[in-house]
Design an enzyme around this catalytic site. Structure first.
Site, PDB file in Angstrom:
ATOM      1  N   GLU A  80       6.070  -4.308  -8.867  1.00 31.15           N
ATOM      2  CA  GLU A  80       5.817  -5.509  -8.488  1.00 31.15           C
ATOM      3  C   GLU A  80       4.352  -6.032  -8.838  1.00 31.15           C
ATOM      4  OE1 GLU A  80       7.107  -7.117  -4.695  1.00 31.15           O
ATOM      5  OE2 GLU A  80       5.694  -8.849  -4.729  1.00 31.15           O
ATOM      6  N   GLU A 105       9.656  -4.007   2.485  1.00 28.86           N
ATOM      7  CA  GLU A 105       8.022  -3.528   2.156  1.00 28.86           C
ATOM      8  C   GLU A 105       7.547  -2.926   3.334  1.00 28.86           C
ATOM      9  OE1 GLU A 105       6.529  -7.746   0.843  1.00 28.86           O
ATOM     10  OE2 GLU A 105       4.877  -6.809   1.863  1.00 28.86           O
ATOM     11  N   HIS A 161       8.833  -6.921   5.825  1.00 30.19           N
ATOM     12  CA  HIS A 161       7.625  -6.150   5.899  1.00 30.19           C
ATOM     13  C   HIS A 161       7.630  -5.505   7.195  1.00 30.19           C
ATOM     14  CE1 HIS A 161       3.060  -5.188   4.618  1.00 30.19           C
ATOM     15  NE2 HIS A 161       3.825  -4.007   5.040  1.00 30.19           N
ATOM     16  N   HIS A 196       2.983 -12.468  -4.426  1.00 28.80           N
ATOM     17  CA  HIS A 196       2.084 -12.831  -3.570  1.00 28.80           C
ATOM     18  C   HIS A 196       1.196 -14.029  -3.862  1.00 28.80           C
ATOM     19  CE1 HIS A 196      -1.197 -12.094  -0.365  1.00 28.80           C
ATOM     20  NE2 HIS A 196      -0.252 -10.993  -0.149  1.00 28.80           N
ATOM     21  N   ARG A 240       3.605  -6.355  13.350  1.00 33.01           N
ATOM     22  CA  ARG A 240       3.222  -7.725  13.777  1.00 33.01           C
ATOM     23  C   ARG A 240       4.091  -8.976  13.757  1.00 33.01           C
ATOM     24  NH1 ARG A 240      -1.433  -8.929   9.490  1.00 33.01           N
ATOM     25  NH2 ARG A 240      -2.297  -7.031  10.126  1.00 33.01           N
ATOM     26  N   HIS A 241       5.152  -8.984  12.571  1.00 31.89           N
ATOM     27  CA  HIS A 241       6.203  -9.794  12.591  1.00 31.89           C
ATOM     28  C   HIS A 241       7.353  -8.923  12.744  1.00 31.89           C
ATOM     29  CE1 HIS A 241       5.126  -8.568   8.470  1.00 31.89           C
ATOM     30  NE2 HIS A 241       4.237  -9.550   8.486  1.00 31.89           N
ATOM     31  N   ARG A 296       5.474  -3.676   9.543  1.00 32.81           N
ATOM     32  CA  ARG A 296       4.080  -3.099   9.221  1.00 32.81           C
ATOM     33  C   ARG A 296       3.999  -1.966  10.494  1.00 32.81           C
ATOM     34  NH1 ARG A 296       0.489  -6.858   6.331  1.00 32.81           N
ATOM     35  NH2 ARG A 296      -1.118  -5.620   7.069  1.00 32.81           N
ATOM     36  N   ASN A 320      10.836 -13.689   1.339  1.00 33.14           N
ATOM     37  CA  ASN A 320      10.260 -12.936   2.319  1.00 33.14           C
ATOM     38  C   ASN A 320      10.266 -13.860   3.619  1.00 33.14           C
ATOM     39  OD1 ASN A 320       8.158 -11.861   3.994  1.00 33.14           O
ATOM     40  ND2 ASN A 320       7.313 -10.686   2.476  1.00 33.14           N
ATOM     41  N   ARG A 328       5.961 -17.016  20.695  1.00 29.92           N
ATOM     42  CA  ARG A 328       6.226 -17.153  21.938  1.00 29.92           C
ATOM     43  C   ARG A 328       7.191 -16.157  22.679  1.00 29.92           C
ATOM     44  NH1 ARG A 328       6.224 -22.977  23.520  1.00 29.92           N
ATOM     45  NH2 ARG A 328       4.324 -23.588  22.651  1.00 29.92           N
ATOM     46  N   HIS A 378       7.520 -14.492   7.934  1.00 30.14           N
ATOM     47  CA  HIS A 378       6.750 -15.546   8.921  1.00 30.14           C
ATOM     48  C   HIS A 378       7.741 -16.305   9.847  1.00 30.14           C
ATOM     49  CE1 HIS A 378       3.111 -14.546   7.325  1.00 30.14           C
ATOM     50  NE2 HIS A 378       3.405 -14.789   6.092  1.00 30.14           N
ATOM     51  N   THR A 412      -3.103 -10.440   5.369  1.00 32.50           N
ATOM     52  CA  THR A 412      -1.636 -10.330   4.547  1.00 32.50           C
ATOM     53  C   THR A 412      -2.148  -9.015   3.385  1.00 32.50           C
ATOM     54  OG1 THR A 412       0.060 -11.099   3.106  1.00 32.50           O
ATOM     55  CG2 THR A 412      -2.192 -11.967   2.992  1.00 32.50           C
ATOM     56  N   THR A 413      -1.112  -8.659   2.870  1.00 28.37           N
ATOM     57  CA  THR A 413      -1.549  -7.607   1.775  1.00 28.37           C
ATOM     58  C   THR A 413      -2.533  -8.066   0.803  1.00 28.37           C
ATOM     59  OG1 THR A 413       0.953  -7.061   1.938  1.00 28.37           O
ATOM     60  CG2 THR A 413      -0.344  -5.722   0.379  1.00 28.37           C
ATOM     61  N   GLY A 454       7.182 -15.421  -0.010  1.00 32.44           N
ATOM     62  CA  GLY A 454       7.407 -15.759   1.418  1.00 32.44           C
ATOM     63  C   GLY A 454       6.627 -17.129   1.947  1.00 32.44           C
ATOM     64  N   HIS A 455       5.366 -17.051   1.986  1.00 36.66           N
ATOM     65  CA  HIS A 455       4.676 -18.024   2.849  1.00 36.66           C
ATOM     66  C   HIS A 455       4.971 -19.548   2.358  1.00 36.66           C
ATOM     67  CE1 HIS A 455       0.987 -20.092   4.459  1.00 36.66           C
ATOM     68  NE2 HIS A 455       1.308 -19.392   5.408  1.00 36.66           N
TER      69      HIS A 455
HETATM   70  N1  PXP Z   1       5.052  -9.344  -2.287  1.00 32.00           N
HETATM   71  C1  PXP Z   1       4.060  -8.350  -1.672  1.00 32.00           C
HETATM   72  C2  PXP Z   1       4.099  -7.052  -1.968  1.00 32.00           C
HETATM   73  C3  PXP Z   1       3.316  -8.772  -0.412  1.00 32.00           C
HETATM   74  O1  PXP Z   1       2.948  -8.018   0.393  1.00 32.00           O
HETATM   75  C4  PXP Z   1       3.759 -10.254   0.113  1.00 32.00           C
HETATM   76  C5  PXP Z   1       3.206 -10.605   1.255  1.00 32.00           C
HETATM   77  O2  PXP Z   1       3.991  -9.983   2.325  1.00 32.00           O
HETATM   78  C6  PXP Z   1       4.578 -10.912  -0.917  1.00 32.00           C
HETATM   79  C7  PXP Z   1       5.294 -10.788  -2.058  1.00 32.00           C
HETATM   80  C8  PXP Z   1       4.705 -12.539  -0.399  1.00 32.00           C
HETATM   81  O3  PXP Z   1       3.507 -13.294  -0.340  1.00 32.00           O
HETATM   82  P1  PXP Z   1       3.529 -14.570  -0.040  1.00 32.00           P
HETATM   83  O4  PXP Z   1       3.959 -14.632   1.405  1.00 32.00           O
HETATM   84  O5  PXP Z   1       2.120 -14.931  -0.309  1.00 32.00           O
HETATM   85  O6  PXP Z   1       4.505 -15.360  -0.938  1.00 32.00           O
END
Ligand code: PXP
Length: 240
Positions: free
Chosen positions: A151, A70, A43, A191, A49-50, A45, A7, A18, A10, A100-101, A213-214
């Site tokens: 998921e 997403e 994602h 997540h 926002r991103h 949204r 993902n 910026r 970010h 976040t979700t 992702g994060h």
């Molecule tokens: N899966 C879903 C459905 C999510 O909403 C997210 C966050 O955007 C992720 C996975 C990834 O989560 P993380 O950024 O905590 O790895």
């Protein structure tokens, strides 16, 4: 073998901080794929926002593996998905104030609209995954509304502290995976997964893919995105 969808939201968060064009999410997608990711997740949204609409369009053009969009099940975003045609849509609940979700979908409470959504996506050749807690009732409902995949939300597991609580949350995910697999749903998980807690999830049979992702984007700031993706793949594939 379990696969990794990265993902890259970010990267867009950092770019937007910026207001310019760096770092470019499209480049991140290419690097993640070259490092071994078998899918890219973004994602779109409601508040943008991103990821922006332009990112989603360009990602569709350049992703060589699998594009997982997403999204919340709102009319506007459904329309965009039907135009862009990602390979997969992952439907999530979305609240404006959340960082976040925050939790899985209530599939039962929204079964009519989700079953219409699944039909529309399938007619357009798009697979549907529903982001749900590892709860048998929600998983069964996902099958009933016609989803291809669930998921499973690993956020509660990721936030668990202490051996007993972590074990308990893991047990719930294992049971959810087994249940979903037995009713012939494909299974993903995601997540809050990071370089410490992903190994135990990767050991669970019948999870096909992880969405992370994060932690990967954070590590990329120190070691580069290529290394960050490879290190995560190493953990996932050497977990026995
Ligand atoms: N899966 C879903 C459905 C999510 O909403 C997210 C966050 O955007 C992720 C996975 C990834 O989560 P993380 O950024 O905590 O790895």
């Amino acid at each position: 073998m379990i696969t990794l969808n990265v993902n890259i939201d970010h990267i867009a968060t950092l770019r937007n901080s910026r207001g310019g064009s760096e770092p470019e999410p499209i480049i991140a997608a290419g690097i993640a794929e070259l490092a071994g990711a078998t899918g890219i997740v973004a994602h779109l949204r409601e508040d943008r926002r991103h990821m922006k609409d332009r990112d989603i369009r360009l990602l569709r053009e350049i992703i060589q593996t699998k594009f997982d969009l997403e999204m919340a099940a709102t009319d506007e975003i459904i329309q965009i998905a039907l135009e862009i045609k990602p390979d997969l849509v992952t439907i999530v609940p979305e609240k404006r104030q959340e960082l976040t979700t925050e939790g899985g979908l209530d599939v039962r409470a929204n079964n009519d609209s989700l079953s219409t959504l699944c039909k529309k996506m399938h007619d357009a050749g798009i697979e549907v995954s529903l982001f749900v807690d590892p709860d048998e009732m929600q998983i069964e409902e996902a099958k009933i509304v016609g989803a291809d995949m669930v998921e499973l939300h690993t956020g509660v597991y990721a936030n668990a502290r202490g051996e007993a609580q972590i074990k308990q949350e893991l047990k719930e995910i294992i049971a959810g995976v087994e249940f979903a697999h037995n009713i012939r749903l494909k299974v993903a998980a995601g997540h809050g997964l990071n370089y410490v807690n992903t190994q135990a999830i990767s050991r669970i049979p019948n999870i096909q893919e992880l969405s992370i992702g994060h932690s990967i984007i954070s590590r990329a700031a120190f070691v580069g995105l290529d290394n960050a993706v490879k290190e995560m793949l190493h953990i996932m594939h050497n977990c026995k």
